[in-house]
Design a protein around this motif. Structure first.
Motif, mmCIF file in Angstrom:
data_model
loop_
_atom_site.group_PDB
_atom_site.id
_atom_site.type_symbol
_atom_site.label_atom_id
_atom_site.label_comp_id
_atom_site.label_asym_id
_atom_site.label_seq_id
_atom_site.Cartn_x
_atom_site.Cartn_y
_atom_site.Cartn_z
ATOM 1 N N HIS B 624 0.846 -1.194 0.000
ATOM 2 C CA HIS B 624 0.000 0.000 0.000
ATOM 3 C C HIS B 624 0.874 1.234 0.000
ATOM 4 N N TYR B 625 0.611 2.109 -0.954
ATOM 5 C CA TYR B 625 1.394 3.348 -1.068
ATOM 6 C C TYR B 625 0.565 4.518 -0.567
ATOM 7 N N ASN B 626 1.205 5.432 0.116
ATOM 8 C CA ASN B 626 0.527 6.610 0.641
ATOM 9 C C ASN B 626 0.701 7.799 -0.284
ATOM 10 N N THR B 627 -0.307 8.620 -0.318
ATOM 11 C CA THR B 627 -0.235 9.847 -1.098
ATOM 12 C C THR B 627 0.205 10.960 -0.177
ATOM 13 N N GLY B 628 1.162 11.737 -0.602
ATOM 14 C CA GLY B 628 1.606 12.894 0.168
ATOM 15 C C GLY B 628 1.186 14.160 -0.548
ATOM 16 N N SER B 629 1.327 15.313 0.117
ATOM 17 C CA SER B 629 0.984 16.556 -0.563
ATOM 18 C C SER B 629 1.751 17.724 0.026
ATOM 19 N N PHE B 630 1.965 18.742 -0.793
ATOM 20 C CA PHE B 630 2.554 20.007 -0.319
ATOM 21 C C PHE B 630 2.088 21.098 -1.269
ATOM 22 N N MET B 631 2.400 22.347 -0.905
ATOM 23 C CA MET B 631 1.920 23.474 -1.702
ATOM 24 C C MET B 631 3.073 24.134 -2.435
ATOM 25 N N MET B 632 2.776 24.575 -3.649
ATOM 26 C CA MET B 632 3.756 25.363 -4.384
ATOM 27 C C MET B 632 3.193 26.748 -4.608
ATOM 28 N N GLN B 633 4.059 27.759 -4.435
ATOM 29 C CA GLN B 633 3.659 29.125 -4.738
ATOM 30 C C GLN B 633 4.143 29.456 -6.145
ATOM 31 N N PRO B 634 3.426 30.409 -6.805
ATOM 32 C CA PRO B 634 3.911 30.797 -8.136
ATOM 33 C C PRO B 634 5.398 31.197 -8.067
ATOM 34 N N GLY B 635 6.149 30.742 -9.021
ATOM 35 C CA GLY B 635 7.602 31.014 -9.038
ATOM 36 C C GLY B 635 8.419 29.880 -8.419
ATOM 37 N N ASP B 636 7.771 28.989 -7.665
ATOM 38 C CA ASP B 636 8.486 27.848 -7.101
ATOM 39 C C ASP B 636 8.810 26.839 -8.201
ATOM 40 N N ARG B 637 9.867 26.105 -7.913
ATOM 41 C CA ARG B 637 10.235 25.072 -8.889
ATOM 42 C C ARG B 637 10.376 23.747 -8.185
ATOM 43 N N LEU B 638 10.133 22.695 -8.945
ATOM 44 C CA LEU B 638 10.300 21.341 -8.406
ATOM 45 C C LEU B 638 11.309 20.626 -9.319
ATOM 46 N N PHE B 639 12.396 20.055 -8.656
ATOM 47 C CA PHE B 639 13.444 19.366 -9.441
ATOM 48 C C PHE B 639 13.462 17.902 -9.038
ATOM 49 N N GLN B 640 13.261 17.021 -9.993
ATOM 50 C CA GLN B 640 13.356 15.592 -9.696
ATOM 51 C C GLN B 640 14.374 14.957 -10.656
ATOM 52 N N TYR B 641 14.964 13.812 -10.224
ATOM 53 C CA TYR B 641 16.082 13.243 -10.986
ATOM 54 C C TYR B 641 16.160 11.749 -10.702
ATOM 55 N N THR B 642 17.076 11.072 -11.350
ATOM 56 C CA THR B 642 17.331 9.660 -11.037
ATOM 57 C C THR B 642 18.738 9.550 -10.418
ATOM 58 N N ASP B 643 19.024 8.363 -9.863
ATOM 59 C CA ASP B 643 20.298 8.213 -9.122
ATOM 60 C C ASP B 643 21.535 8.348 -10.017
ATOM 61 N N GLY B 644 21.347 8.326 -11.325
ATOM 62 C CA GLY B 644 22.489 8.533 -12.238
ATOM 63 C C GLY B 644 23.138 9.891 -12.045
ATOM 64 N N VAL B 645 22.388 10.858 -11.469
ATOM 65 C CA VAL B 645 22.949 12.196 -11.285
ATOM 66 C C VAL B 645 23.972 12.210 -10.139
ATOM 67 N N PRO B 646 23.573 11.883 -8.919
ATOM 68 C CA PRO B 646 24.578 11.935 -7.841
ATOM 69 C C PRO B 646 25.617 10.821 -7.946
ATOM 70 N N GLU B 647 25.277 9.752 -8.680
ATOM 71 C CA GLU B 647 26.213 8.629 -8.714
ATOM 72 C C GLU B 647 27.079 8.600 -9.972
ATOM 73 N N ALA B 648 27.046 9.686 -10.725
ATOM 74 C CA ALA B 648 28.005 9.803 -11.847
ATOM 75 C C ALA B 648 29.409 9.834 -11.238
ATOM 76 N N ALA B 649 30.321 9.044 -11.832
ATOM 77 C CA ALA B 649 31.662 8.904 -11.231
ATOM 78 C C ALA B 649 32.731 9.443 -12.173
ATOM 79 N N ASP B 650 33.831 9.918 -11.575
ATOM 80 C CA ASP B 650 34.969 10.290 -12.426
ATOM 81 C C ASP B 650 35.904 9.087 -12.543
ATOM 82 N N LYS B 651 37.069 9.331 -13.102
ATOM 83 C CA LYS B 651 37.966 8.193 -13.376
ATOM 84 C C LYS B 651 38.487 7.546 -12.109
#
Lengths: 101, 711
Positions: B624-651
């Motif tokens: 069972h999954y729960n639904t969450g909620s929050f409010m955004m004001q005009p001008g707010d931004r929401l950034f979502q990503y996958t783990d490939g972003v923080p886990e990109a590795a250098d040499k």
């Protein structure tokens, strides 16, 4: 950095000691061990204190092991680093894996 | 030396070094033997020459010595004998005279010597003179008459001894009685002052010998004299005999060993008293006038008794020997020109040397010929060895050469060559191998062609799949360009051609925007197929009025049921009511999004929204999954990503990490979504610095521009 897998076998017990990165490139190796070594194993452990990184492919391998062990015994994941624990938490795997810090 | 050379050259060189080295050693040994032999021959010749010379010279000198010694000994003996005879006669005469003086009355002969100045020349007779030219007194006359009784004895002596020239008696009283043919007279003559008288008077009882002298009358002679003494030992007279010098000299000069030799007499003081040049005017009888190194010669004369020795006489090198005449104490010598003695030696020496030189020359020529022969044979053998080595090397390298050509041809793609196994050795095996390789290559190329074709086909299919996948994701520009309330941008970079990450956004009705960011465990085509399934199911079940937790529960059950590959999906879905800014969301094991808000001062910053997530999709049924909620004001931004972003590795396997992500987001709050995402991707790529991308990267940014008016 690749991954090393060390196996410790006892009477009905098996421990995989994993070090390095468990990701897309190393997961198939662990998957192969899981596919071939679990026969007759009652207690399976993953000692992952030396694991630096766990990707979704690695999670999938652990999930596969958990599913196998659901039918024949128990499985534990031991001593993950904080960064790895975070991954378990985010993905909700803390609910289905027995993780001992 | 052999580095960088071809095998043929190496083989040839190796064989040549071995062969020529051995040959060289053998020939060197031969040369040394030859040179040694030649040297030995030369030495032998040289020794023979020296020996011959020494032998010959020694022999000749020995012969000369023997001959000369025989002569001098014989002559000295003869002279001694002759002098002894004279001495005996003198002694006999002295005894007679003593008798006359002792008893004059007993001698009554009527002998009448004539005065010397009246005496005839050339007739031997008795004559007298008185010293100082005085006249005969009575006593002198009586004394002369007594002395004259010696005449028969003198006459007999003279007759039997032709060498005796003059027999005479000088008395202390002044009478000089002579028995001779000479009649030289000088009134000044005083015999008692003459050396012969004085010497004899001072040596009574023995015969004294006067060395050659020229008397006041110019006559050269040798004189033997003896004093006559009375009972009391007083000298009353001296009796003397002159021995003709010529006689002696002839004897001497006749005793040579040839015309190049000479004999001479040396007196007690080594003066020359008989010599071939004695008549020459100004003849110097002194020894040192005739001999070089006179003292050494004198020493040799005394020491080398019976032996010959070398000396220089009157400027000529002579070989001489000597023998003493005991009675006089004189020395008889014979000297021969050294040149004349050794002349035969020189001849023999010259002849020997000529013969030896000729022999040596012949030997040398023979050796030269031998050396040339050996050297040319060396050249021939060496040349043959080189040719054989070269040919042998070619026999090895020829097949290799051909194999090389075959290999080159194979390299150019010609697999249809007729590769012949020429030899049974390793090179032959190499040829066989090459032939096998050629045949194998035909198979491999065929196989490779097929594989390549297959790969190309799969590659084509994959790129088609990638395109399909890309087209499954909503285009960034459509369809909300005309919705002013929304500014949304997303991008996806798969690690392989097709990825397991995805994003989706759509509007279930005109007041709501839904977006999904998800990550399928695994990569490639299977993962992307599973992703398509998940994406489709989520979109299908998301309705404007549906509960997002229920949507995920439903989707999870469906996915789990058909999940044979143990895939799972972490997914985040949010639905924004554009009228109010209320955001409802569900999280199945996915990363938490960042919300950019502005504070009272208008400063913007991103905050991670961390409500607890549920289990990833497709892991377990009945979740069972729960639904969450929050409010955004005009001008707010929401950034979502996958783990490939923080886990990109250098040499070095450093991870890009959450800290860097948060810092980047907060450093770029002024960027629109369309500017932000490519910049972030560039930053990640710059960080990776060429390292392989392990994981898919997906990101989405939504700006709630303004509230939507109810229509």
């Amino acid at each position: 950095m690749a991954m090393t897998i060390e196996k410790k076998e006892g009477n009905g017990t098996l421990t995989f000691v994993l070090k390095g990165r468990l990701d897309t490139s190393t997961a198939p190796e662990l998957q192969h061990e899981i596919d071939t070594c679990l026969n007759g194993v009652k207690e399976l452990s993953f000692e992952i204190s030396g694991l630096e990184y766990l990707s979704s492919a690695g999670l999938r391998t652990l999930l596969s092991a958990q599913k196998t062990m659901n039918g024949q015994g128990t499985m534990k994941v031991l001593h993950p680093k904080d960064s790895v624990m975070e991954i378990f938490e985010i993905t909700g795997f803390t609910d289905i894996l027995t993780i001992i810090k | 030396m052999l580095k960088g050379k071809k095998i043929k050259a190496k083989l040839v060189l190796t064989m040549l070094i071995l062969t020529l080295g051995t040959l060289l050693l053998v020939y060197l040994e031969m040369f040394f033997a030859i040179f040694f032999l030649q040297d030995t021959a030369e030495t032998i010749y040289h020794e023979i020459a020296e020996n011959a010379e020494g032998y010959t010279s020694e022999e000749l000198l020995k012969e000369a010595e023997e001959a000369m010694m025989a002569i001098v000994d014989a002559e000295a003996q003869a002279t001694n004998n002759r002098f002894s005879t004279v001495a005996g006669l003198i002694e006999q005469s002295v005894d007679y005279l003593k008798d006359i003086y002792a008893d004059p009355g007993a001698f009554t002969g009527n002998y009448r010597p004539v005065p010397l100045k009246d005496a005839p020349a050339d007739i031997v007779s008795a004559r007298y003179s008185v010293a100082g030219g005085k006249s005969l007194t009575n006593s002198l006359s009586r004394e002369l008459k007594s002395i004259a009784n010696i005449e028969p004895l003198f006459s007999s002596i003279m007759r039997h001894n032709p060498a005796i020239d003059d027999l005479y008696i000088g008395t202390a009283s002044g009478i000089l009685y002579e028995y001779t043919a000479e009649n030289d007279y000088s009134a000044d003559y005083a015999h008692t002052q003459r050396p012969w008288y004085k010497k004899a008077a001072s040596n009574p009882d023995s015969v004294v010998w006067m060395e050659t002298y020229v008397d006041p009358f110019g006559k050269a002679c040798i004189t033997a004299a003896m004093a006559v003494t009375d009972d009391r030992g007083n000298v009353i007279a001296v009796l003397a005999a002159d021995i003709r010098f010529n006689e002696i000299m002839e004897n001497l000069l006749a005793r040579g060993i040839g015309k190049y030799s000479t004999s001479f007499l040396l007196g007690e003081a080594y003066d020359l008293i008989a010599y071939r040049d004695i008549y020459d005017e100004g003849f110097d009888p002194s020894f040192s006038a005739h001999f070089e190194d006179a003292d050494i010669v004198k020493e040799n004369l005394t020491k080398q008794d019976g032996r010959a020795f070398f000396a220089v006489l009157d400027g000529k090198e002579v070989y001489m020997c000597a023998s003493r005449i005991p009675i006089t104490g004189w020395t008889f010598c014979t000297a021969a020109d050294k040149d004349q003695i050794t002349r035969p030696i020189d001849t023999v020496k010259a002849e020997t040397q000529e013969i030896l030189a000729s022999a040596a020359s012949k030997t040398r020529k023979a050796f030269a010929a031998l050396i040339i022969g050996v050297a040319s044979s060396f050249i021939i053998v060496a040349a043959s060895a080189s040719m054989i080595a070269s040919r042998f090397a070619r026999s090895i390298t020829g097949p290799l050469e051909r194999i090389k050509e075959h290999a080159a041809a194979i390299g150019e793609g010609n697999f249809e060559q007729n590769i012949v196994k020429e030899t049974e050795d390793e090179i032959g095996e190499l040829a066989e191998c090459l032939d096998d390789i050629q045949h194998d290559l035909i198979g491999y190329t065929e196989n490779l062609k097929n594989v390549t074709a297959e790969k190309e086909r799969i590659g084509a299919e994959l790129s088609v799949a990638a395109n399909i996948q890309a087209s499954l994701l909503p285009s960034v520009l459509s369809p909300f360009k005309d919705v002013d309330e929304i500014d949304i941008y997303a991008l996806m970079d798969p690690a392989k051609e097709v990825g397991g990450d995805f994003y989706d956004f759509f509007m279930p009705d005109k007041y709501h925007l839904a977006f999904v960011v998800a990550d399928v465990s695994g990569k490639g085509v299977p993962a992307s197929l599973f992703m398509v399934k998940g994406k489709t199911l989520i979109k299908e079940h998301t309705k404007p009025d549906s509960d997002l937790g229920e949507v995920f529960s439903t989707v999870n059950d469906i996915l789990t049921e058909s999940n044979t590959e143990e895939f799972f999906i972490t997914a985040y879905e949010a639905v924004i009511d554009l009228r109010s800014g209320e955001v409802k969301f569900v999280n199945a094991g996915h990363e938490h999004p960042f919300l950019m808000e502005r504070d009272e001062t208008g400063a913007a910053h991103y905050t991670e929204l961390k409500p607890k997530a549920g289990l990833a999709l497709a892991v377990m049924e009945g979740i069972h999954y729960n639904t969450g909620s929050f409010m955004m004001q005009p001008g707010d931004r929401l950034f979502q990503y996958t783990d490939g972003v923080p886990e990109a590795a250098d040499k070095t396997d450093q991870l890009y990490g959450m800290d860097r992500l948060v810092r980047f987001l907060n450093d770029h709050t002024d960027m629109t979504p369309e500017e932000l995402l490519p910049s972030l991707r560039d930053d990640i790529e710059a960080f990776a610095d060429g390292a392989d991308q392990y994981d898919d990267i997906a990101m989405l940014c939504f700006e709630f521009v303004k509230k939507m008016e109810e229509q």
